[in-house]
Design an enzyme around this catalytic site. Structure first.
Site, PDB file in Angstrom:
ATOM      1  N   CYS A  14      99.033  27.922  31.342  1.00  0.00           N
ATOM      2  CA  CYS A  14      98.775  29.344  31.603  1.00  0.00           C
ATOM      3  C   CYS A  14      99.044  29.720  33.061  1.00  0.00           C
ATOM      4  O   CYS A  14      99.590  30.775  33.337  1.00  0.00           O
ATOM      5  CB  CYS A  14      97.351  29.708  31.204  1.00  0.00           C
ATOM      6  SG  CYS A  14      96.057  28.781  32.043  1.00  0.00           S
ATOM      7  N   ARG A  47      90.880  31.937  29.433  1.00  0.00           N
ATOM      8  CA  ARG A  47      91.635  30.784  28.945  1.00  0.00           C
ATOM      9  C   ARG A  47      91.023  30.167  27.679  1.00  0.00           C
ATOM     10  O   ARG A  47      91.738  29.582  26.881  1.00  0.00           O
ATOM     11  CB  ARG A  47      91.747  29.765  30.078  1.00  0.00           C
ATOM     12  CG  ARG A  47      92.614  30.299  31.229  1.00  0.00           C
ATOM     13  CD  ARG A  47      92.430  29.494  32.485  1.00  0.00           C
ATOM     14  NE  ARG A  47      91.073  29.632  33.007  1.00  0.00           N
ATOM     15  CZ  ARG A  47      90.579  28.910  33.991  1.00  0.00           C
ATOM     16  NH1 ARG A  47      91.337  28.001  34.556  1.00  0.00           N
ATOM     17  NH2 ARG A  47      89.344  29.112  34.416  1.00  0.00           N
ATOM     18  N   GLY A  62     100.117  13.734  22.364  1.00  0.00           N
ATOM     19  CA  GLY A  62     101.262  14.148  21.550  1.00  0.00           C
ATOM     20  C   GLY A  62     101.169  13.577  20.145  1.00  0.00           C
ATOM     21  O   GLY A  62     101.394  14.284  19.154  1.00  0.00           O
ATOM     22  N   GLN A  79      97.401   8.313  28.206  1.00  0.00           N
ATOM     23  CA  GLN A  79      97.273   8.592  29.647  1.00  0.00           C
ATOM     24  C   GLN A  79      96.295   9.728  29.944  1.00  0.00           C
ATOM     25  O   GLN A  79      95.761   9.809  31.045  1.00  0.00           O
ATOM     26  CB  GLN A  79      98.631   8.934  30.235  1.00  0.00           C
ATOM     27  CG  GLN A  79      99.588   7.767  30.259  1.00  0.00           C
ATOM     28  CD  GLN A  79     100.960   8.243  30.646  1.00  0.00           C
ATOM     29  OE1 GLN A  79     101.296   8.270  31.810  1.00  0.00           O
ATOM     30  NE2 GLN A  79     101.741   8.667  29.663  1.00  0.00           N
ATOM     31  N   TYR A 104      92.785  42.358  45.604  1.00  0.00           N
ATOM     32  CA  TYR A 104      94.080  42.154  44.948  1.00  0.00           C
ATOM     33  C   TYR A 104      94.512  43.463  44.345  1.00  0.00           C
ATOM     34  O   TYR A 104      93.694  44.328  44.064  1.00  0.00           O
ATOM     35  CB  TYR A 104      93.840  41.108  43.854  1.00  0.00           C
ATOM     36  CG  TYR A 104      95.029  40.366  43.314  1.00  0.00           C
ATOM     37  CD1 TYR A 104      95.768  39.500  44.107  1.00  0.00           C
ATOM     38  CD2 TYR A 104      95.387  40.482  41.969  1.00  0.00           C
ATOM     39  CE1 TYR A 104      96.825  38.772  43.581  1.00  0.00           C
ATOM     40  CE2 TYR A 104      96.442  39.755  41.439  1.00  0.00           C
ATOM     41  CZ  TYR A 104      97.156  38.913  42.244  1.00  0.00           C
ATOM     42  OH  TYR A 104      98.193  38.178  41.708  1.00  0.00           O
TER      43      TYR A 104
HETATM   44  C1  LIG Z   1      97.606  33.273  33.003  1.00  0.00           C
HETATM   45  C2  LIG Z   1      96.564  34.174  33.585  1.00  0.00           C
HETATM   46  C3  LIG Z   1      96.872  35.490  33.877  1.00  0.00           C
HETATM   47  C4  LIG Z   1      95.891  36.336  34.408  1.00  0.00           C
HETATM   48  N1  LIG Z   1      96.192  37.660  34.602  1.00  0.00           N
HETATM   49  C5  LIG Z   1      95.214  38.523  34.963  1.00  0.00           C
HETATM   50  C6  LIG Z   1      95.433  39.916  34.959  1.00  0.00           C
HETATM   51  O1  LIG Z   1      96.477  40.415  34.540  1.00  0.00           O
HETATM   52  N2  LIG Z   1      94.430  40.700  35.432  1.00  0.00           N
HETATM   53  C7  LIG Z   1      93.246  40.201  35.842  1.00  0.00           C
HETATM   54  O2  LIG Z   1      92.381  40.943  36.267  1.00  0.00           O
HETATM   55  N3  LIG Z   1      92.995  38.878  35.782  1.00  0.00           N
HETATM   56  C8  LIG Z   1      93.929  38.032  35.331  1.00  0.00           C
HETATM   57  N4  LIG Z   1      93.654  36.698  35.195  1.00  0.00           N
HETATM   58  C9  LIG Z   1      92.282  36.208  35.450  1.00  0.00           C
HETATM   59  C10 LIG Z   1      91.479  36.178  34.130  1.00  0.00           C
HETATM   60  O3  LIG Z   1      91.250  37.481  33.658  1.00  0.00           O
HETATM   61  C11 LIG Z   1      90.128  35.471  34.295  1.00  0.00           C
HETATM   62  O4  LIG Z   1      89.373  36.178  35.227  1.00  0.00           O
HETATM   63  C12 LIG Z   1      90.259  34.034  34.738  1.00  0.00           C
HETATM   64  O5  LIG Z   1      91.180  33.357  33.908  1.00  0.00           O
HETATM   65  C13 LIG Z   1      88.922  33.297  34.706  1.00  0.00           C
HETATM   66  O6  LIG Z   1      88.357  33.352  33.444  1.00  0.00           O
HETATM   67  P1  LIG Z   1      88.412  32.107  32.400  1.00  0.00           P
HETATM   68  O7  LIG Z   1      87.810  30.949  33.117  1.00  0.00           O
HETATM   69  O8  LIG Z   1      87.616  32.550  31.230  1.00  0.00           O
HETATM   70  O9  LIG Z   1      89.856  31.876  32.081  1.00  0.00           O
HETATM   71  C14 LIG Z   1      94.604  35.837  34.676  1.00  0.00           C
HETATM   72  C15 LIG Z   1      94.313  34.508  34.380  1.00  0.00           C
HETATM   73  C16 LIG Z   1      95.257  33.679  33.827  1.00  0.00           C
HETATM   74  C17 LIG Z   1      94.879  32.261  33.477  1.00  0.00           C
END
Ligand SMILES: Cc1cc2nc3c(=O)[nH]c(=O)nc-3n(C[C@H](O)[C@H](O)[C@H](O)COP(=O)(O)O)c2cc1C
Length: 667
Positions: free
Chosen positions: A351, A321, A394, A421, A173
């Site tokens: 998100c 998250r 809610g 729900q 990516y």
């Molecule tokens: C809303 C959102 C935006 C993200 N933007 C990026 C980003 O800018 N760069 C990146 O490397 N990963 C991005 N990710 C991936 C996160 O860094 C992370 O790897 C992914 O959410 C899994 O981790 P978690 O389960 O702790 O959320 C994004 C994830 C989310 C949910």
């Protein structure tokens, strides 16, 4: 309680000292100013996470070139003009003893540059799935320019007081990830071919960063441990390149997995996927390097984080998250207040889906994300007597917030337990984690002082007796029963009743009417034993009038659900509309999509009728209908009456909780 000694021990990444092992993952928010500078909103959002105890904040994709933003409102470091704003952000983070590193990136194929008439670029001519666009191949001269841009952005990060930077080379990516993966790099010059040549760009970028930002400026590199995609990179290759990267000056490796879009559920793992799903890759990479290894991916509980560290599978735990759901997670973990941590349940509704639809990022369980300042909880000017009707998400949130503000709140629920729900949504396979959200909301409402009245239906008489100042109607929704001939048939039951265990659906043939999220999930619920000769088999057919199903699901969750439905032999009939319900089946007609001159898309009935029969049950999953038997009857008798969530209009728990959070602050 397990002590979180390892999680709260310091570590060094090159010159950067971290006070603990918890980092926040980069997450593109769309909160930056249009010129790439740091907005007040973004600063407040980041500062909340620093205040909450994360030792390291990895900022979202921070573009090195203003012509190539990642999202519409991308953070940038492409110009010296952007340094002062970044410095203010770094100062705000430092004030809480945390460190901050921008994820400096060239979005490459993933840029939204095409919106501004600029074709995105990549290692080769490829289709960029993010925006369904073709990107063009970079020339050598352009690559050399980009290498300089990376170095310049790193220098700006340092001048702004950032503590280091992250390079995004994961998921096949963005530009660096695209160059190192053979999935996207088809070059035949010095920058493509063997893994050594695919690595050339990142290595030259590192050299330039070192020259312009200094040898002690920490460089973290995010990389997929395994892309898990045919034609992509695998773990063996990552183990091969990890020491090369370390030797070249990378100070820490940050391990994710998957590719976009083929394996995007590994990047954004949805509800029900294994927690810590990249830990085995991180551990394998730790075997081949001496630099710190960081790991990300559904590590949503500090006790799990501690466990990973203790087993020496990683050196730093990165949470994304989970820190949206609760910025205070690290502080609460340090105090052992695990029940007070708002859990990320992996739903992706706020998100992932919200942002993909162009809305600013938010969070199901924490609607204050991105609104940290305006959503601060302040004491009510005048304490009021508040009745909340319905203990769905809610209602629970409205009650919690109102009670925290000093109101006297009683929450009435006609069932014996909370959740509404959302409790039913937690029933199908892979969805059980949603119950963590319900438990959290209930516990917090109770702790805030809300009185709970179970098995109590609120009537106008009860309201007259209680004499509240405020009534918040959050009574949710029920299955919609559309006006189709035969709908009252003996074999017709609602998806809600099936999931609530109110009706038993015997093994045999089942027809589900409606292929939205509820229809597909109830289909999986019934079909999931599969072709099991011991427990019997439920053969499920889903009928949907649109040309596709599950369009209201978050893409990552949908991919996995569709796979499981296929494995369990669920039949899906699209473009099929139910005209009539028979005793043991339905009469359907095909549908045709038509685009009118004004661009409106309409669905018309076609000519082909079909009869499906031999069904043991027909399950309605054709939408929901608001339940509000109260507000009209009491609106002239109570000073303030509000209707929120599905009771107002059937939508998702995301809207219900957000409205609960808002009304709790308003009254
Ligand atoms: C809303 C959102 C935006 C993200 N933007 C990026 C980003 O800018 N760069 C990146 O490397 N990963 C991005 N990710 C991936 C996160 O860094 C992370 O790897 C992914 O959410 C899994 O981790 P978690 O389960 O702790 O959320 C994004 C994830 C989310 C949910």
């Amino acid at each position: 309680m397990k002590s979180l000694q390892r999680l709260f021990s310091p570590i060094k990444i090159n010159s950067m000292e971290l006070k603990n092992r918890g980092a926040m993952a980069p997450m593109a928010t769309n909160y930056a100013n249009a010129d790439g500078s740091i907005s007040e909103r973004y600063k407040a959002y980041i500062e909340a996470r620093a205040r909450g105890g994360a030792a390291l904040i990895i900022l979202e994709v921070t573009s090195i070139d203003g012509s190539f933003p990642y999202v519409q409102h991308t953070v940038g470091l492409w110009d010296d003009k952007l340094i002062p704003g970044m410095r203010q952000l770094a100062d705000a983070v430092h004030a809480h003893g945390a460190r901050v590193v921008p994820q400096i990136s060239h979005p490459g194929p993933e840029s939204v540059s095409f919106f501004y008439g600029i074709q995105p670029v990549g290692p080769s001519v490829i289709l960029s799935h993010s925006h369904k666009q073709i990107c063009r191949e970079l020339s050598i001269a352009e690559i050399e320019h980009i290498i300089e841009q990376f170095g310049d952005a790193a220098r700006r990060a340092r001048e702004a007081g950032c503590d280091g930077l992250e390079l995004h080379a994961a998921h096949s990516y963005m530009l660096l990830g695209s160059f190192i993966s053979s999935l996207r790099n088809r070059r035949t010059d010095a920058y493509g071919g063997s893994i050594e040549d695919r690595l050339r760009l990142p290595l030259e970028v590192i050299r330039n960063i070192r020259a312009k930002a200094g040898g002690d400026f920490p460089i973290i590199m995010r990389i997929s441990g395994d892309e898990l995609t045919p034609g992509g990179r695998n773990l063996e290759e990552t183990q091969y390149i990890a020491p090369i990267l370390a030797e070249a000056g990378v100070d820490a490796l940050h391990i994710s997995s998957g590719t976009f879009p083929q394996m995007s559920w590994r990047i954004l793992p949805p509800t029900g996927t294994p927690r810590g799903l990249n830990v085995a890759f991180a551990a394998a990479i730790k075997e081949v390097v001496d630099i710190p290894v960081m790991v990300v991916g559904r590590i949503n509980d500090p006790r799990l984080a501690e466990d990973i560290l203790r087993r020496n599978q990683a050196d730093v735990i990165v949470m994304g998250r989970a820190l949206l759901a609760d910025p205070e997670l690290p502080n609460k973990a340090a105090e052992g207040r695990f029940d007070d941590i708002a859990p990320c349940v992996g739903c992706g509704l706020g998100c992932i889906a919200g942002r993909a639809e162009g809305r600013p990022m938010t969070c199901l369980i924490n609607p204050t994300v991105g609104r940290e300042r305006e959503m601060a909880i302040t004491p009510a000017a005048k304490p009021k007597k508040v009745m909340v009707v319905g203990a769905g998400p809610g209602g629970l949130e409205a009650a919690r917030v109102a009670a925290l503000r000093g109101h006297q709140v009683t929450l009435y629920e006609r069932e014996a337990e909370p959740g509404g729900q959302l409790r039913l949504a937690a029933v199908p396979p892979m969805k059980q984690e949603l119950s963590r959200g319900i438990k959290y909301l209930r516990t917090q409402a109770e702790k805030a002082g809300v009185t709970m009245q179970w098995n109590t239906r609120v009537t106008p008489e009860l309201v007259a007796k209680v004499k509240p100042d405020v009534v918040i109607v959050a009574s949710g929704a029920e299955s919609l029963v559309p006006n189709i001939p035969g709908i009252k048939g003996d074999k017709v039951v609602s998806a809600h009743d099936v999931l609530a265990g109110k009706v038993f659906v015997p093994c045999g043939n089942v027809l589900v009417l409606g292929g939205g999220m509820v229809g597909l999930e109830v289909a999986e619920f019934l079909a999931s034993p599969g072709d099991n000769p011991v427990v019997g088999r439920t053969a499920v057919t889903v009928v949907e009038m649109l040309d596709n199903v599950g369009l209201d699901l978050v893409p990552e969750g949908r991919t996995l659900l569709m796979q499981r439905l296929q494995e369990n032999g669920v039949k899906i009939l699209t473009c099929t509309k139910v005209k009539e319900i028979l005793e043991d089946g339905v009469v359907t007609v095909n549908t045709v999509k038509e685009t009118l001159e004004n661009g409106t898309v309409v669905i018309r009935d076609g000519q082909m009728q079909q009869t499906i029969c031999g069904m043991d049950a027909i399950i309605l999953a054709m939408g929901a209908k608001s339940v509000d038997e109260l507000s009209d009857k009491i609106k002239n008798k109570v000073a303030e009456v509000y209707v929120i969530g599905d009771a107002k209009q059937p939508r998702k728990a995301l809207e219900a909780i957000a409205e609960g959070a808002e009304i709790g602050r308003k009254i």
